[in-house]
Scaffold this motif. Structure first.
Motif, PDB file in Angstrom:
ATOM      1  N   ASP A   1      16.254  25.358  15.062  1.00  0.00           N
ATOM      2  CA  ASP A   1      15.008  25.838  14.469  1.00  0.00           C
ATOM      3  C   ASP A   1      14.503  24.936  13.350  1.00  0.00           C
ATOM      4  OD1 ASP A   1      14.949  28.068  16.117  1.00  0.00           O
ATOM      5  OD2 ASP A   1      16.187  29.239  14.744  1.00  0.00           O
ATOM      6  N   GLU A   2      14.908  23.648  13.343  1.00  0.00           N
ATOM      7  CA  GLU A   2      14.500  22.731  12.287  1.00  0.00           C
ATOM      8  C   GLU A   2      13.810  21.503  12.868  1.00  0.00           C
ATOM      9  OE1 GLU A   2      17.839  23.576   8.840  1.00  0.00           O
ATOM     10  OE2 GLU A   2      18.271  22.086  10.376  1.00  0.00           O
ATOM     11  N   PHE A   3      12.947  20.889  12.064  1.00  0.00           N
ATOM     12  CA  PHE A   3      12.283  19.656  12.466  1.00  0.00           C
ATOM     13  C   PHE A   3      12.134  18.755  11.247  1.00  0.00           C
ATOM     14  CE2 PHE A   3       8.842  22.278  10.930  1.00  0.00           C
ATOM     15  CZ  PHE A   3       7.902  21.406  10.390  1.00  0.00           C
ATOM     16  N   LEU A   4      11.766  17.501  11.490  1.00  0.00           N
ATOM     17  CA  LEU A   4      11.603  16.520  10.426  1.00  0.00           C
ATOM     18  C   LEU A   4      10.131  16.379  10.048  1.00  0.00           C
ATOM     19  CD1 LEU A   4      13.994  13.721  11.732  1.00  0.00           C
ATOM     20  CD2 LEU A   4      14.408  15.223   9.778  1.00  0.00           C
ATOM     21  N   TRP A   5       9.892  16.228   8.754  1.00  0.00           N
ATOM     22  CA  TRP A   5       8.525  16.081   8.223  1.00  0.00           C
ATOM     23  C   TRP A   5       8.517  14.868   7.300  1.00  0.00           C
ATOM     24  CZ3 TRP A   5       3.930  18.500   9.163  1.00  0.00           C
ATOM     25  CH2 TRP A   5       2.917  18.385   8.217  1.00  0.00           C
ATOM     26  N   LEU A   6       7.805  13.822   7.713  1.00  0.00           N
ATOM     27  CA  LEU A   6       7.727  12.580   6.947  1.00  0.00           C
ATOM     28  C   LEU A   6       6.418  12.536   6.182  1.00  0.00           C
ATOM     29  CD1 LEU A   6       8.879   9.738   6.288  1.00  0.00           C
ATOM     30  CD2 LEU A   6       7.644   8.903   8.302  1.00  0.00           C
ATOM     31  N   GLU A   7       6.521  12.326   4.856  1.00  0.00           N
ATOM     32  CA  GLU A   7       5.344  12.281   3.990  1.00  0.00           C
ATOM     33  C   GLU A   7       5.298  10.910   3.320  1.00  0.00           C
ATOM     34  OE1 GLU A   7       4.327  15.724   1.359  1.00  0.00           O
ATOM     35  OE2 GLU A   7       4.674  14.254  -0.230  1.00  0.00           O
ATOM     36  N   VAL A   8       4.220  10.173   3.550  1.00  0.00           N
ATOM     37  CA  VAL A   8       4.062   8.834   2.970  1.00  0.00           C
ATOM     38  C   VAL A   8       2.812   8.820   2.089  1.00  0.00           C
ATOM     39  CG1 VAL A   8       3.837   6.366   3.420  1.00  0.00           C
ATOM     40  CG2 VAL A   8       5.136   7.794   5.012  1.00  0.00           C
TER      41      VAL A   8
ATOM     42  N   SER B   1       6.351  24.389   4.622  1.00  0.00           N
ATOM     43  CA  SER B   1       6.453  25.126   3.364  1.00  0.00           C
ATOM     44  C   SER B   1       7.901  25.414   3.002  1.00  0.00           C
ATOM     45  CB  SER B   1       5.660  26.425   3.448  1.00  0.00           C
ATOM     46  OG  SER B   1       6.116  27.220   4.521  1.00  0.00           O
ATOM     47  N   SER B   2       8.744  25.617   4.006  1.00  0.00           N
ATOM     48  CA  SER B   2      10.171  25.827   3.769  1.00  0.00           C
ATOM     49  C   SER B   2      10.882  24.520   4.076  1.00  0.00           C
ATOM     50  CB  SER B   2      10.699  26.946   4.676  1.00  0.00           C
ATOM     51  OG  SER B   2      12.087  27.096   4.522  1.00  0.00           O
ATOM     52  N   ARG B   3      11.219  23.738   3.027  1.00  0.00           N
ATOM     53  CA  ARG B   3      11.686  22.381   3.286  1.00  0.00           C
ATOM     54  C   ARG B   3      12.792  21.965   2.332  1.00  0.00           C
ATOM     55  NH1 ARG B   3       6.399  18.796   1.516  1.00  0.00           N
ATOM     56  NH2 ARG B   3       6.556  18.988  -0.728  1.00  0.00           N
ATOM     57  N   THR B   4      13.596  21.017   2.827  1.00  0.00           N
ATOM     58  CA  THR B   4      14.689  20.458   2.046  1.00  0.00           C
ATOM     59  C   THR B   4      14.604  18.938   2.112  1.00  0.00           C
ATOM     60  OG1 THR B   4      16.103  22.337   2.614  1.00  0.00           O
ATOM     61  CG2 THR B   4      17.196  20.369   1.772  1.00  0.00           C
ATOM     62  N   LEU B   5      14.589  18.278   0.961  1.00  0.00           N
ATOM     63  CA  LEU B   5      14.518  16.821   0.912  1.00  0.00           C
ATOM     64  C   LEU B   5      15.834  16.216   1.388  1.00  0.00           C
ATOM     65  CD1 LEU B   5      12.888  14.294  -0.029  1.00  0.00           C
ATOM     66  CD2 LEU B   5      14.021  14.552  -2.245  1.00  0.00           C
ATOM     67  N   ILE B   6      15.761  15.272   2.339  1.00  0.00           N
ATOM     68  CA  ILE B   6      16.984  14.609   2.808  1.00  0.00           C
ATOM     69  C   ILE B   6      16.979  13.104   2.540  1.00  0.00           C
ATOM     70  CG2 ILE B   6      17.434  16.338   4.581  1.00  0.00           C
ATOM     71  CD1 ILE B   6      16.351  14.424   6.661  1.00  0.00           C
ATOM     72  N   ALA B   7      15.812  12.517   2.285  1.00  0.00           N
ATOM     73  CA  ALA B   7      15.767  11.086   1.968  1.00  0.00           C
ATOM     74  C   ALA B   7      14.451  10.774   1.267  1.00  0.00           C
ATOM     75  CB  ALA B   7      15.897  10.232   3.231  1.00  0.00           C
ATOM     76  N   ALA B   8      14.492   9.796   0.373  1.00  0.00           N
ATOM     77  CA  ALA B   8      13.280   9.399  -0.349  1.00  0.00           C
ATOM     78  C   ALA B   8      13.332   7.912  -0.653  1.00  0.00           C
ATOM     79  CB  ALA B   8      13.132  10.202  -1.643  1.00  0.00           C
ATOM     80  N   TRP B   9      12.161   7.312  -0.713  1.00  0.00           N
ATOM     81  CA  TRP B   9      12.009   5.909  -1.098  1.00  0.00           C
ATOM     82  C   TRP B   9      10.797   5.796  -1.996  1.00  0.00           C
ATOM     83  CZ3 TRP B   9       7.600   3.085  -0.337  1.00  0.00           C
ATOM     84  CH2 TRP B   9       7.659   1.729  -0.722  1.00  0.00           C
ATOM     85  N   ALA B  10      10.869   4.930  -3.003  1.00  0.00           N
ATOM     86  CA  ALA B  10       9.714   4.603  -3.838  1.00  0.00           C
ATOM     87  C   ALA B  10       9.706   3.099  -4.068  1.00  0.00           C
ATOM     88  CB  ALA B  10       9.763   5.356  -5.161  1.00  0.00           C
ATOM     89  N   VAL B  11       8.634   2.614  -4.630  1.00  0.00           N
ATOM     90  CA  VAL B  11       8.430   1.169  -4.829  1.00  0.00           C
ATOM     91  C   VAL B  11       9.672   0.528  -5.448  1.00  0.00           C
ATOM     92  CG1 VAL B  11       7.023  -0.561  -5.990  1.00  0.00           C
ATOM     93  CG2 VAL B  11       5.960   1.518  -5.099  1.00  0.00           C
ATOM     94  N   GLY B  12      10.156  -0.533  -4.833  1.00  0.00           N
ATOM     95  CA  GLY B  12      11.314  -1.248  -5.361  1.00  0.00           C
ATOM     96  C   GLY B  12      12.643  -0.714  -4.888  1.00  0.00           C
TER      97      GLY B  12
ATOM     98  N   TYR C   1       0.815  -1.214   0.000  1.00  0.00           N
ATOM     99  CA  TYR C   1       0.000   0.000   0.000  1.00  0.00           C
ATOM    100  C   TYR C   1       0.850   1.266   0.000  1.00  0.00           C
ATOM    101  CZ  TYR C   1      -3.471  -3.459   1.383  1.00  0.00           C
ATOM    102  OH  TYR C   1      -4.270  -4.561   1.422  1.00  0.00           O
ATOM    103  N   ALA C   2       2.129   1.141   0.297  1.00  0.00           N
ATOM    104  CA  ALA C   2       3.018   2.305   0.352  1.00  0.00           C
ATOM    105  C   ALA C   2       3.585   2.567  -1.045  1.00  0.00           C
ATOM    106  CB  ALA C   2       4.142   2.078   1.358  1.00  0.00           C
ATOM    107  N   HIS C   3       3.317   3.738  -1.596  1.00  0.00           N
ATOM    108  CA  HIS C   3       3.758   4.101  -2.940  1.00  0.00           C
ATOM    109  C   HIS C   3       5.128   4.749  -2.896  1.00  0.00           C
ATOM    110  CE1 HIS C   3       4.125   6.896  -6.330  1.00  0.00           C
ATOM    111  NE2 HIS C   3       3.328   6.095  -7.014  1.00  0.00           N
ATOM    112  N   HIS C   4       5.294   5.716  -2.018  1.00  0.00           N
ATOM    113  CA  HIS C   4       6.606   6.328  -1.805  1.00  0.00           C
ATOM    114  C   HIS C   4       6.615   7.061  -0.470  1.00  0.00           C
ATOM    115  CE1 HIS C   4       4.713  10.025  -3.646  1.00  0.00           C
ATOM    116  NE2 HIS C   4       5.412  10.603  -2.684  1.00  0.00           N
TER     117      HIS C   4
ATOM    118  N   SER D   1      -2.323  10.854  -7.383  1.00  0.00           N
ATOM    119  CA  SER D   1      -2.768   9.470  -7.416  1.00  0.00           C
ATOM    120  C   SER D   1      -1.838   8.621  -8.277  1.00  0.00           C
ATOM    121  CB  SER D   1      -4.188   9.388  -7.977  1.00  0.00           C
ATOM    122  OG  SER D   1      -4.549   8.042  -8.257  1.00  0.00           O
ATOM    123  N   THR D   2      -1.720   7.352  -7.931  1.00  0.00           N
ATOM    124  CA  THR D   2      -0.908   6.421  -8.707  1.00  0.00           C
ATOM    125  C   THR D   2      -1.413   6.317 -10.146  1.00  0.00           C
ATOM    126  OG1 THR D   2      -0.535   5.161  -6.688  1.00  0.00           O
ATOM    127  CG2 THR D   2       0.040   4.078  -8.746  1.00  0.00           C
TER     128      THR D   2
END
Length: 558
Positions: free
Chosen positions: A246-253, A216-227, A184-187, A410-411
């Motif tokens: 002054d920074e925090f982590l934001w996880l988007e699934v 809104s002010s964000r920098t990508l540090i890691a990503a995963w996608a199917v496979g 069910y996890a796409h990325h 959407s997928t």
């Protein structure tokens, strides 16, 4: 021991252990010796839907342990315990709504597995259900929504204190996937964000659209996608993180649940390995692609239809240093209709018609498979200069579709992106484009109302954008000639380039056309002396090819 230490569970930096407690963290160290005085490791049990913690304290007396959305006592889910002098184990499930003595919960959900004192140390193993249905408890896992097929779920947490105080350098990250929920996890993407409003940003754990401005002010540090799987930086290269309170982590699934199954529990996240030693080069990640918008239209019944995205010098020259950036790896991303991608590389050359020479593609995959989205390291670093141009081509096959496909989350919608890892790090995070099409170049039989609507792209902002595009483009008879004409319109349109920095400053540049190389790159490919462009074949493709050859070799020929 008389202190309460909070544990941050979401996207926690941790160290893997090869036992029943695969995750660990040091919660408190001796300031003089830096030796651990309070450590915890933990693991999950899917069958029982429980999480179990082992707490090890270099002292005797009472202890406090908590799950906190923000790292503080407010709104935390606590447990307090000790071993009496006669060996009796005491454990209390508590909660706190502020910086004061916690309240004992009427519903006692924490249970003791074992507890003892030995040689001045205390060990407690405690367990709890992921979901207790107690308003004073923190729900540990995410229940994948079953009221919609596509869900973007976001959660936030502070960085561990020691990393907030001192910058460290990521050398490797590993996606942590829940085996029974992986389909069910796409990325998943993890961002570093700036704290502007603790009340709305920290401790969030819900559908992303319910808190649209939190990161809104964000920098990508890691990503995963199917496979995908682990990503390890080459020696001498690391991704900087921390050293900023002054920074925090934001996880988007992104979850894809087309059959609306219920009861799916997930704990997708990332595990990081890092060093305090500064590397020779600090890495960055640059996203190049097409804006995610319904105005990215792919016709139905197309065997091969291309969408183009431009990242021009008008954007890159403001960020790339004079010596250029050095690209070390790339990850392509489309959805189900994608069959091929190529990231072209153009450089100014006055000896070429149009003023550009095409260099070897940075990356190319004409056998793209949605199920295998692992970033690939380039065979050698490629330097991108401030005056260079990048053009991403995404190729789609929609022969199994009767309606248009549009850009979206959407997928079954589509995307077109390339994620470049490079050094040295710069302030640019995203370079994306949107091509403006002359309405009558799309179809000469469009009504006056449709032409007016397509000429005013502000009408396609917000929730009505998708419906407006679908209404217009589904009126078109998508025969072979119309598909060809629409492809030409995309090539001849006017790209609008959006340039986004780490501080979320966005500049927009209107280009007159998609640049063309007067001196195209030529790949050598003859049957006697073949030189292949190595980056056009991923490691996975090479492995699959080897497997096919191996099977062919093993098959008997009757």
């Amino acid at each position: 021991m008389g202190s309460i230490v909070q544990l941050l569970l979401l996207a926690t930096l941790s160290v893997a252990l090869a036992n029943d407690f695969p995750f660990s963290a040091i919660l408190e160290s001796d300031p003089a010796t830096q030796k651990p005085v309070y450590a915890v490791d933990w693991g999950f049990n899917r069958m029982d839907a429980t999480i179990t913690f082992r707490l090890i304290l270099n002292s005797t007396g009472w202890f406090g342990f908590g799950l906190s959305p923000t790292g503080g006592m407010k709104d935390s889910d606590l447990v307090v315990g000790w071993v009496t002098t006669d060996g009796k184990v005491m454990l209390y499930d508590c909660f706190a709504d502020g910086e004061h003595i916690p309240t004992v919960d009427a519903k006692q959900d924490w249970k003791t597995v074992t507890a003892y004192e030995d040689n001045g140390c205390t060990t407690f193993i405690i367990t709890r259900k992921w979901k207790t249905c107690d308003e004073n408890d923190i729900e540990i896992m995410v229940t994948v929504p079953h009221d919609t097929s596509t869900t973007y779920w976001c959660s936030s947490t502070l960085l561990p204190d020691e990393i907030r105080r001192k910058e460290v350098y990521i050398t490797k990250f590993t996606p942590l996937l829940t085996r029974h929920a992986i389909k069910y996890a796409h990325h998943a993407e993890l961002y570093l964000c700036k704290i502007t409003n603790r009340a709305t940003q920290l401790g969030f754990n819900n559908k992303c659209y319910l808190n649209p401005g939190a990161c809104s002010s964000r920098t990508l540090i890691a990503a995963w996608a199917v496979g995908g799987s682990d990503y390890t930086y080459p020696a001498g290269i690391g991704y900087p993180i921390g050293g900023n309170t002054d920074e925090f982590l934001w996880l988007e699934v992104h979850y894809d649940n087309p059959e609306l199954h219920s009861g799916i529990i997930d704990s997708t996240g990332f595990e990081f390995f890092y060093t305090e030693t500064p590397p020779a080069h600090e890495a960055g990640i640059l996203a190049v692609g097409h804006m995610i918008t319904p105005l990215m239209v792919i016709p139905p019944n197309a065997k091969s239809f291309s969408i183009f995205a431009l990242c021009g010098a008008s954007c890159m020259s403001n960020f790339i240093p004079d010596g250029g950036i050095h690209v070390i790896s790339n990850g392509f991303h489309t959805h189900l209709a994608g069959i091929g991608l190529e990231l072209s590389h153009l450089r100014p050359n006055l000896n070429c018609d149009g003023g550009y020479e095409e260099l070897a593609p940075i990356s190319r995959n004409m056998r793209y498979d949605f199920s295998y989205q692992q970033p690939n390291f380039l065979p050698k670093e490629i330097t991108v200069m401030p005056s260079d141009i990048l053009i991403l081509k995404c190729i789609y096959n929609t022969q199994d579709r009767t309606n248009i496909t549009v850009g979206g989350d959407s997928t079954h919608d589509e995307m077109c992106f390339s994620f470049l890892t490079y050094y040295p790090r710069m302030n640019l995070t995203t370079c994306a484009s949107l091509t403006y099409l002359e309405p009558l170049s799309i179809n000469k039989e469009l009504s006056r109302e449709d032409v007016q609507m397509l000429s005013n792209d502000s009408l396609f902002e917000g929730d009505n954008a998708r419906n407006g595009v679908m209404d217009i483009f589904q009126k078109i008879n998508w025969n072979e000639q119309q598909i060809s004409d629409f492809q030409s319109a995309n090539l001849e349109g006017f790209p609008r380039v959006f340039c986004e920095s780490m501080s979320y400053d966005i500049t927009v540049t209107q280009e007159l056309h998609l640049p063309k190389a007067g001196c195209p790159y030529k790949m050598t490919d003859d049957s006697c002396n073949t030189t292949y462009h190595v980056s056009s074949v991923s490691l996975l493709e090479a492995t699959n090819l080897f497997f096919v050859l191996l099977v062919m070799h093993m098959l008997p020929f009757d």
